[in-house]
Every structure is written in C-alpha cells, then in structure tokens.
Design an enzyme around this catalytic site. Structure first.
Site, PDB file in Angstrom:
ATOM      1  N   SER A 153       0.850  -1.191   0.000  1.00  0.00           N
ATOM      2  CA  SER A 153       0.000   0.000   0.000  1.00  0.00           C
ATOM      3  C   SER A 153       0.882   1.234   0.000  1.00  0.00           C
ATOM      4  CB  SER A 153      -0.908   0.012   1.238  1.00  0.00           C
ATOM      5  OG  SER A 153      -1.546   1.274   1.394  1.00  0.00           O
ATOM      6  N   TYR A 166      -1.625  -0.434  10.331  1.00  0.00           N
ATOM      7  CA  TYR A 166      -1.776  -0.919   8.951  1.00  0.00           C
ATOM      8  C   TYR A 166      -0.561  -0.506   8.124  1.00  0.00           C
ATOM      9  CZ  TYR A 166      -3.643  -1.172   4.171  1.00  0.00           C
ATOM     10  OH  TYR A 166      -3.823  -1.429   2.828  1.00  0.00           O
TER      11      TYR A 166
END
Length: 209
Positions: A153, A166
C-alpha cells in the site's frame, strides 16, 4: 489494431500457469483473479466466507474462467497450512504465481490501538504474507518458474492519519519483499510488491467510517 491486440495477448499469455490469490472475492483481489484468468491462468482463490466463494465461482464459470476456491482465514496459521496443502493437491505439487492480497485494517488514532488490534493487523497483513510465501516456496520452486506478488500500500511508504499499524504492516511487507527476492532468485522465483493508492473497496470504506 486487432493484430496488435493479438500479439499482446500472445506475448502475455498465462496459458498453462497456475495461481493462488488470497482475499479474492472482492476488491483488488477479485480484479486480479479476472485478469489472471483472462490471460489463461488456472486460479485457486481463498476467502473467509464460503458463500462469497460460491458467488464468485458461479460468476467466473459463466465467463469461461478456470477458477476453484476454498475457505481460509489467513489470520489462522493452521488454515494457511491447510490452504497450501489444498493448492498442492489441485496443482500437483507445483505453483507458478502467488498473490498475497488478503488484508485488514482498523482505523484509529495511534494512542487508541490495543494490543489485540496490533496483533490482528500484523498477523493478517504481514505474518500471513510471510508464512504463505514460506509454504508456497517448494511449490513455486518445483514449477521452475515462480512469481510472488505482495499487495502492499502507499500507506507503507508515506504517512496517513489513523492507520499507523496498517502502515507498519505494509512497510514490513515492502522490506521482506526485497529480502525474499534476494534469497529466492537462485530458485527462479521472482518476488515483487505493488503499492496501490486509494481504491474504493470495503477496506477503504472501513477507514472512512
């Protein structure tokens, strides 16, 4: 133009290749399965929900894609091991492509994360990617031509609010991708990571609540 398209399709054909895609019944994973299958790969998918798997398999069968599926919660080490045993059985001990896509997110201020939150995110996102790659290694090596694609990501490269854990899990994926690529090149296994930006999936929606 038609001739160019035919040449491109021939150049990028995945006919005869096998692939495993985790978290494949929605979002980015779902799109990856369709792309692989369109180029001729035989694909196995996993998801936590059998109903979601059945829905997708029906959809893909209607399109003529060769896709199978089985239930696996990648948070569970035992279920990951069972998944790879299933894949080995279906693909006769060989695997060409592993897409580590399954992930979760819990959006909170950094001061609000609990130990359980951290464990859940790191185990689902990072540990499952690392362990699944370990489990797949002998199958990828046996195929003679292996490729791992880890879905990272942009959050693993720059800071965004309310997703610190995350982001840490994706940063870890970025680094381990480099290490595995270095170590497993001798086995003819390529390892890469893709770091998408914002994609409107259920995972992103969870961050926006």
């Amino acid at each position: 133009m038609a001739e160019a398209i035919l040449l491109k399709d021939k150049r990028w054909s995945l006919s005869g290749m096998t692939a495993l895609v985790t978290g494949a019944t929605r979002g980015i994973g779902h799109a990856i399965v369709e792309e692989l299958a369109e180029f001729g790969a035989v694909v196995h998918i996993c998801s936590r929900n059998q109903a979601d798997i059945d829905r997708c398999l029906t959809e893909w069968k209607s399109k003529g894609f060769s896709v199978t599926g089985s239930v696996c919660d990648v948070l569970s080490r035992h279920q990951r091991e069972n998944l790879m045993e299933t894949v080995s059985s279906i693909f006769h001990g060989k695997l060409n492509i592993l897409i580590n896509n399954a992930a979760t997110v819990i959006a909170k201020e950094s001061t609000d994360y609990t130990a359980e939150d951290v464990s859940t995110i790191m185990q689902t996102n990072f540990e499952s990617t690392y362990h699944s790659s370990q489990l797949a290694h002998p199958l990828l090596k046996a195929s003679g031509y292996g490729a791992i694609v880890n879905i990272s990501s942009l959050a693993g490269l720059k800071a965004f609010p309310n997703v610190s854990v995350y982001a840490a899990s994706k940063g870890a994926i970025n680094q381990v991708t480099k290490n595995l690529a270095l170590e497993w090149a001798k086995d003819n296994i390529r390892v890469n990571a893709i770091a998408p930006g914002a994609v409107m999936t259920l995972l992103l929606e969870a961050c926006m609540v």
